[in-house]
Design a protein around this motif. Structure first.
Motif, PDB file in Angstrom:
ATOM      1  N   CYS A 187     -16.836  40.156 -24.612  1.00 36.34           N
ATOM      2  CA  CYS A 187     -17.324  41.355 -24.092  1.00 36.34           C
ATOM      3  C   CYS A 187     -16.328  42.386 -24.130  1.00 36.34           C
ATOM      4  O   CYS A 187     -15.285  42.178 -23.167  1.00 36.34           O
ATOM      5  CB  CYS A 187     -17.907  41.278 -22.857  1.00 36.34           C
ATOM      6  N   SER A 201     -25.931  38.861 -26.013  1.00 35.11           N
ATOM      7  CA  SER A 201     -25.107  39.079 -27.557  1.00 35.11           C
ATOM      8  C   SER A 201     -26.167  39.163 -28.512  1.00 35.11           C
ATOM      9  O   SER A 201     -27.261  38.468 -28.434  1.00 35.11           O
ATOM     10  CB  SER A 201     -24.071  38.013 -27.648  1.00 35.11           C
ATOM     11  N   GLN A 237     -22.361  42.778 -25.349  1.00 37.52           N
ATOM     12  CA  GLN A 237     -23.308  42.406 -24.524  1.00 37.52           C
ATOM     13  C   GLN A 237     -23.893  43.368 -23.913  1.00 37.52           C
ATOM     14  O   GLN A 237     -23.490  44.224 -23.113  1.00 37.52           O
ATOM     15  CB  GLN A 237     -22.411  41.515 -23.387  1.00 37.52           C
ATOM     16  N   HIS A 277     -19.568  40.414 -19.063  1.00 29.91           N
ATOM     17  CA  HIS A 277     -20.360  41.379 -18.243  1.00 29.91           C
ATOM     18  C   HIS A 277     -20.698  41.551 -16.925  1.00 29.91           C
ATOM     19  O   HIS A 277     -20.995  40.471 -16.483  1.00 29.91           O
ATOM     20  CB  HIS A 277     -21.375  41.718 -19.335  1.00 29.91           C
TER      21      HIS A 277
END
Length: 279
Positions: A80, A203, A188, A227
């Motif tokens: 991320c 994802s 993400q 995230h």
């Protein structure tokens, strides 16, 4: 005399250990960049300027020239990439997420999307995207968030927050926490439902990539941390590959330049700024 010998021996051991670790590390930048095993096959080796794998829970930073093309790749599907960019000539000009959503009349990031500053200039353009799972709403994780979820947020610890990593990256360029705007994140994704709920997409899978084109000289900060709305209990992150090479900034002949009147003005502002600066 024996104390001096022991001291030298200790220094020698420390030096040897540090060099062995460096030789074994998968996370060091490749010098020259063309030596990276993941160097893009469609890029001339002499054009490569940056090749690095950012570890899970790690960060990186670099100044890049106008016209540099930067590729981010999610190797395993768990990276991320929290991104913040600054005008390297005047770092008070920085990414503005609200204008990045407003000027193109699109809140979801994807190919052709400009990343704008609060001064009405395009700092970078998303030149290519095979993921589509990104976010310009939630920013990156704060220290408080990480402490509440994982029990720790220190960048030296096992669960660093995205903001802690960006602070470290910013400090390398004389910037502080007060200089950091909200980040955008890649790989993400989220969507905002009609009732205002933030829906987690996660994802798109391993091996996807995003290319960014620097429209001005930039300071690029990247934090590779989970995230903020990742529902998984564990601190899950994967390696993030970064490569960069010499290219050309957006010009009047490019489709993104004239995609809308608002975008055209923003690109013209960037081009005028660059030309007046002699770039």
């Amino acid at each position: 005399m024996s104390g001096r010998i022991d001291e030298l021996s200790s220094v020698d051991r420390a030096r040897r250990d540090a060099r062995e670790r460096a030789a074994q590390s998968d996370w060091m930048p490749y010098l020259p960049p063309s030596s990276a095993p993941f160097a893009p096959s469609d890029v001339a080796p002499g054009d490569l300027r940056w090749a690095e794998t950012v570890p899970p829970g790690g960060y990186t930073h670099l100044r890049v020239a106008r016209g540099t093309r930067i590729r981010l790749e999610d190797v395993t599907g768990d990276a991320c990439a929290g991104l913040v960019v600054f005008n390297a000539l005047a770092p008070h000009e920085r990414l503005n997420v609200a204008d990045t959503q407003k000027i193109p009349w699109q809140a979801y990031l994807g190919a052709g999307h400009p990343l704008l500053s609060g001064d009405g200039r395009v700092l970078a353009t998303i030149a290519a995207d095979t993921s589509g799972h990104h976010d310009a709403f939630c920013g990156t994780t704060s220290d408080a968030w990480n402490i509440a979820k994982y029990g720790d947020a220190l960048p030296e610890g096992p669960t660093p927050s995205g903001h802690a990593l960006l602070r470290l990256a910013a400090s390398k360029h004389g910037l502080t926490s007060r200089d950091l705007p909200p980040a955008v994140s890649f790989f993400q994704g989220v969507r905002i439902d009609d009732d205002g709920t933030t829906r987690w997409l996660g994802s798109a899978g391993p091996g996807t990539s995003v290319d960014l084109l620097a429209e001005l000289p930039l300071i690029v900060l990247l934090a590779n941390a989970p995230h903020p709305v990742d529902p998984r209990d564990d601190y899950i992150s994967g390696p993030l590959r970064v490569t960069a090479w010499t290219s050309k900034p957006t010009g009047e002949q490019d489709a993104v330049f004239s995609a809308s009147p608002e975008r055209q003005r923003a690109y013209r502002n960037s081009i005028a700024y660059a030309e007046l600066a002699g770039l």
